[in-house]
Design an enzyme around this catalytic site. Structure first.
Site, short mmCIF file in Angstrom:
data_model
loop_
_atom_site.label_atom_id
_atom_site.label_comp_id
_atom_site.label_asym_id
_atom_site.label_seq_id
_atom_site.Cartn_x
_atom_site.Cartn_y
_atom_site.Cartn_z
N SER A 185 -17.54 26.71 25.67
CA SER A 185 -17.57 27.66 26.64
C SER A 185 -17.17 28.99 26.03
O SER A 185 -17.55 29.68 25.19
CB SER A 185 -16.52 27.13 27.73
OG SER A 185 -16.91 28.00 29.05
N ASP A 273 -25.50 22.58 33.87
CA ASP A 273 -24.35 23.39 33.80
C ASP A 273 -24.08 24.60 34.98
O ASP A 273 -24.80 25.50 34.80
CB ASP A 273 -24.05 23.98 32.61
CG ASP A 273 -22.93 24.86 32.00
OD1 ASP A 273 -22.10 25.18 33.08
OD2 ASP A 273 -22.34 24.59 31.04
N HIS A 312 -20.55 21.26 33.02
CA HIS A 312 -20.10 22.20 32.14
C HIS A 312 -19.30 21.39 31.00
O HIS A 312 -19.01 22.22 30.06
CB HIS A 312 -19.34 23.25 32.76
CG HIS A 312 -18.78 24.22 31.97
ND1 HIS A 312 -19.46 25.09 31.23
CD2 HIS A 312 -17.63 24.70 31.69
CE1 HIS A 312 -18.86 26.03 30.60
NE2 HIS A 312 -17.73 25.65 30.80
#
Length: 338
Positions: A185, A273, A312
């Site tokens: 991320s 995601d 995610h």
């Protein structure tokens, strides 16, 4: 009638108040870009709250040592080093010196750069360390300055410098063992900043793994579910909310950085995601795959189908992950030694 009038008066008051907030917040963000920086970093969000970062064993990491390193004066960062599962029995009760020397054992090392919010003790992060340790990797991770129990103020430059310091610290102890960098991320932005710098000074890592990456922070902010809803109803959204991010010096330009990176690259992204849209990871892969800097290196994109529900931060659950890493990093090690 009086009651109805009173209700209408209160309702009108509420509507005026909400309208005031609706108008005030964008101007506040515009005038104080630091607010937007905090929303990007979310370093003040400590989840889970009540864990003692000095005691990784409380999170089931019995073969992990907690260190503190000092990248710069007035900056101290908390580091966890998890040894491969094969060294688990030997690691019990050992001190920091033993763990540091263990980096020289014949096992590859992964430097893990986490995303925004939370700490190095976040649940999904801990679960990934356990998976990687079981596959025979040392895992070194840390909280950037301003996160967890690390001291200092967060900034993109500072986060990148912290990562560089930890990488150099690992390399000074790991001998000829391969060192891989894994970013997740927001950590993918730190990872490409770091690897670009390492390639420029001709000390590249053995491979780069990006999990749920974006192209750049501005494009990611515009693609966030909150932003997608807001852009439809809020004129001047970019000027109010996205420009202050750039003003704060926050770019995390993965799309630019990959043009200057020369090492093997693996991108992992779940189709469902909700935080970093899948299409941004795919777009980054397309940029990297056509970049001249990767012409002698492997660039691979692995999607995870929506039905798997990895979203995610749950790619670590994939039973395919060990095979993916073995095949990809096996080739990277081969490239490294030849």
């Amino acid at each position: 009638l009086y009651r109805r009038y009173g209700l209408w008066f209160r309702l009108r008051k509420l509507i005026i108040w909400l309208l005031g907030v609706y108008i005030a917040i964008p101007f506040l963000v515009k005038l104080c870009p630091a607010i937007q920086a905090k929303l990007v970093f979310l370093n003040f969000v400590r989840v889970p709250y009540f864990i003692d970062l000095k005691r990784p064993q409380d999170q089931g990491l019995n073969h992990t040592c907690n260190y503190y390193l000092q990248p710069e004066e007035d900056v101290t960062i908390g580091v966890w080093h998890t040894v491969p599962a094969a060294l688990w029995k030997n690691a019990r009760g050992k001190d920091q010196l033993w763990f540091e020397e263990a980096l020289g054992s014949s096992h590859p090392v992964i430097l893990y750069l986490h995303g925004n919010a939370g700490t190095r003790g976040g649940d999904h992060r801990v679960e990934l360390y356990k998976v990687l340790s079981s596959l025979g990797y040392h895992v070194v991770t840390f909280d950037y300055r301003g996160w967890g129990d690390s001291i200092g103020s967060p900034s993109e430059r500072g986060m990148t410098y912290d990562a560089l310091h930890v990488f150099d610290w690992i390399k000074a102890r790991s001998g000829d063992n391969p060192v891989y960098i894994w970013g997740h991320s927001l950590g993918t932005g730190v990872a490409t900043n770091l690897v670009r710098r390492l390639c420029e000074r001709e000390t590249p890592p053995d491979a780069l793994i990006l999990e749920s990456p974006f192209t750049n922070i501005r494009e990611e902010a515009r693609s966030h579910p909150f932003s997608v809803a807001s852009t439809q109803y809020f004129p001047g959204f970019d000027w109010f909310f996205l420009d202050p991010i750039t003003t704060s010096g926050i770019k995390f330009a993965n799309d630019e950085n990959v043009k200057y990176i020369s090492c093997s690259l693996l991108i992992l992204h779940a189709e469902d995601d909700p935080v970093v849209p899948f299409h941004l990871g795919k777009k980054l892969y397309n940029i990297a795959a056509t970049s001249r800097s990767f012409r002698d290196y492997k660039v691979q994109f692995v999607p995870f189908h929506t039905d798997l529900g990895y979203r995610h931060k749950y790619i670590y659950r994939s039973p395919e992950l060990p095979r993916i890493l073995r095949e990809f990093l096996g080739k990277s090690e081969h490239e490294h030694h030849h």
